[in-house]
Design a protein around this motif. Structure first.
Motif, PDB file in Angstrom:
ATOM      1  N   ARG A 184       6.917   4.619   6.328  1.00 54.90           N
ATOM      2  CA  ARG A 184       8.232   4.585   6.706  1.00 54.90           C
ATOM      3  C   ARG A 184       8.798   5.913   6.715  1.00 54.90           C
ATOM      4  NH1 ARG A 184      10.813  -0.436   3.020  1.00 54.90           N
ATOM      5  NH2 ARG A 184       9.056  -2.030   3.685  1.00 54.90           N
ATOM      6  N   ASP A 240      13.130   4.009  -2.900  1.00 58.93           N
ATOM      7  CA  ASP A 240      13.554   2.435  -2.623  1.00 58.93           C
ATOM      8  C   ASP A 240      12.249   1.570  -2.812  1.00 58.93           C
ATOM      9  OD1 ASP A 240      15.445   0.366  -1.906  1.00 58.93           O
ATOM     10  OD2 ASP A 240      14.132   0.465  -0.131  1.00 58.93           O
ATOM     11  N   ARG A 241      11.081   2.229  -2.391  1.00 59.98           N
ATOM     12  CA  ARG A 241       9.897   1.607  -2.734  1.00 59.98           C
ATOM     13  C   ARG A 241       9.010   1.944  -3.891  1.00 59.98           C
ATOM     14  NH1 ARG A 241       9.852  -2.718  -1.077  1.00 59.98           N
ATOM     15  NH2 ARG A 241       7.575  -2.566  -0.540  1.00 59.98           N
ATOM     16  N   TYR A 242       9.419   2.836  -4.779  1.00 57.58           N
ATOM     17  CA  TYR A 242       8.726   3.437  -5.774  1.00 57.58           C
ATOM     18  C   TYR A 242       8.805   2.196  -6.918  1.00 57.58           C
ATOM     19  CZ  TYR A 242       7.277   6.542  -9.845  1.00 57.58           C
ATOM     20  OH  TYR A 242       6.783   7.088 -10.750  1.00 57.58           O
ATOM     21  N   THR A 272       0.810   3.452   1.490  1.00 64.46           N
ATOM     22  CA  THR A 272       1.597   2.263   1.416  1.00 64.46           C
ATOM     23  C   THR A 272       2.615   2.219   2.510  1.00 64.46           C
ATOM     24  OG1 THR A 272       3.351   3.767   0.159  1.00 64.46           O
ATOM     25  CG2 THR A 272       1.477   3.243  -1.222  1.00 64.46           C
ATOM     26  N   ASP A 273       3.294   1.350   2.334  1.00 61.18           N
ATOM     27  CA  ASP A 273       4.489   1.243   3.200  1.00 61.18           C
ATOM     28  C   ASP A 273       5.601   2.344   3.317  1.00 61.18           C
ATOM     29  OD1 ASP A 273       6.560   0.240   1.503  1.00 61.18           O
ATOM     30  OD2 ASP A 273       5.522  -1.539   1.226  1.00 61.18           O
ATOM     31  N   ALA A 274       5.580   2.802   2.075  1.00 60.86           N
ATOM     32  CA  ALA A 274       6.596   4.064   1.937  1.00 60.86           C
ATOM     33  C   ALA A 274       5.996   5.131   2.801  1.00 60.86           C
ATOM     34  CB  ALA A 274       6.670   4.245   0.251  1.00 60.86           C
ATOM     35  N   ALA A 330       8.010  -0.706  -6.535  1.00 61.18           N
ATOM     36  CA  ALA A 330       8.598  -2.057  -5.867  1.00 61.18           C
ATOM     37  C   ALA A 330       7.472  -3.086  -6.188  1.00 61.18           C
ATOM     38  CB  ALA A 330       8.914  -1.866  -4.559  1.00 61.18           C
ATOM     39  N   LEU A 369       5.363  -3.755  -2.919  1.00 62.01           N
ATOM     40  CA  LEU A 369       4.858  -2.492  -2.229  1.00 62.01           C
ATOM     41  C   LEU A 369       3.569  -3.005  -1.438  1.00 62.01           C
ATOM     42  CD1 LEU A 369       5.188   0.653  -2.016  1.00 62.01           C
ATOM     43  CD2 LEU A 369       3.556   0.852  -3.861  1.00 62.01           C
TER      44      LEU A 369
END
Length: 265
Positions: free
Chosen positions: A53, A29-31, A48-50, A33, A36
């Motif tokens: 999360r 979902d964040r790749y 990263t925020d990924a 993005a 990001l």
């Protein structure tokens, strides 16, 4: 030390596979993005925020599914005390992830009495997931299809072998660049696939030797059961199975002693 229920290896593997599936959903979902979030950590690596999360999700899930177990993660450190410890890299290959290179994935391992017994590597951008567990073999799943058992190669001569070395800078930093150059002259081919990809190609029998320096527990713990259950061998350059020396060498087993000899020479 906390007392833990007597879980089977198969049950623990099922937990790890569930975590990997959830991690894939969050990360994809964040790749790529546009928004990001990327920060630089104290060691100059990025997060990263990924990453955060995924690790938060895994910790929350384990708190419910395995409340007595300890957890060590790259982003949020160590929690709990037990002879059972989950070790997590939410996104191995964060730099690749941030730049849109598809070689990255979640690494999820369970150690019992400091021995890795379950390992799952999930690389959703490559549409592949690998796993291994003590006594249950090593497996790969492509594009969500049927799982296939994997085995290391039977290459037994360095002149026929393929070596993946990951990162020249860290070989140089740890004083072994000359060793790598020497090995490169003795093997058939050299490549730098990097991160999780090298070890999974090794477990599949596509390459024969992989090694790197500046590795942390979360970089390698999940890879060990997969490589070993596929018939390979994983140690430090001194030959220790403890993997506590910030370096790792993995081979198909047949070449291992000769490769370790290159470091000792």
């Amino acid at each position: 030390m906390s007392d833990s229920p007597d879980y089977s290896v198969a049950d623990d593997l099922a937990v790890a596979l569930t975590l990997a599936a959830e991690a894939d959903l969050i990360a994809m979902d964040r790749y790529r993005a546009q928004d990001l979030g990327i920060q630089t950590k104290a060691d100059k690596s990025i997060v990263t925020d990924a990453d955060t999360r995924v690790e938060r999700m895994i910790r929350a899930h384990l708190a419910e599914a395995r409340p007595h177990d300890a957890v060590l993660g790259e982003e949020f450190g160590s929690e709990g005390s037990s002879n059972r410890q989950w070790i997590v890299d939410p996104i191995d290959g964060t730099s690749n992830f941030a730049r849109g290179v598809p070689i990255w994935g979640a690494l999820i391992a369970l150690l019992v009495d400091d021995v890795p017994v379950v390992g799952v590597v999930s690389a959703p951008a490559l549409e592949r997931r690998w796993w291994g567990a003590a006594g249950l073999g090593a497996w790969v799943q492509h594009h969500g299809g049927e799982a296939q058992r994997i085995r290391v190669s039977r290459i037994d001569r360095l002149t026929d072998a393929t070596l993946s070395y990951n990162n020249l800078q860290t070989w140089d930093q740890y004083g072994h660049l000359d060793t790598l150059v020497d090995l490169s002259r003795r093997v058939g081919r050299t490549r730098a696939f990097g991160d999780l990809w090298s070890y999974m190609l090794l477990a599949e029998g596509s390459i024969d030797i992989a090694g790197e320096f500046d590795v942390k527990p979360w970089d390698i713990a999940a890879l060990v059961p997969i490589v070993t259950e596929a018939g390979g061998r994983v140690t430090t350059i001194s030959g220790s199975p403890a993997l506590d020396e910030l370096n790792v060498v993995a081979t198909n087993g047949l070449l291992h002693d000769e490769v370790l000899g290159a470091f000792a020479g």
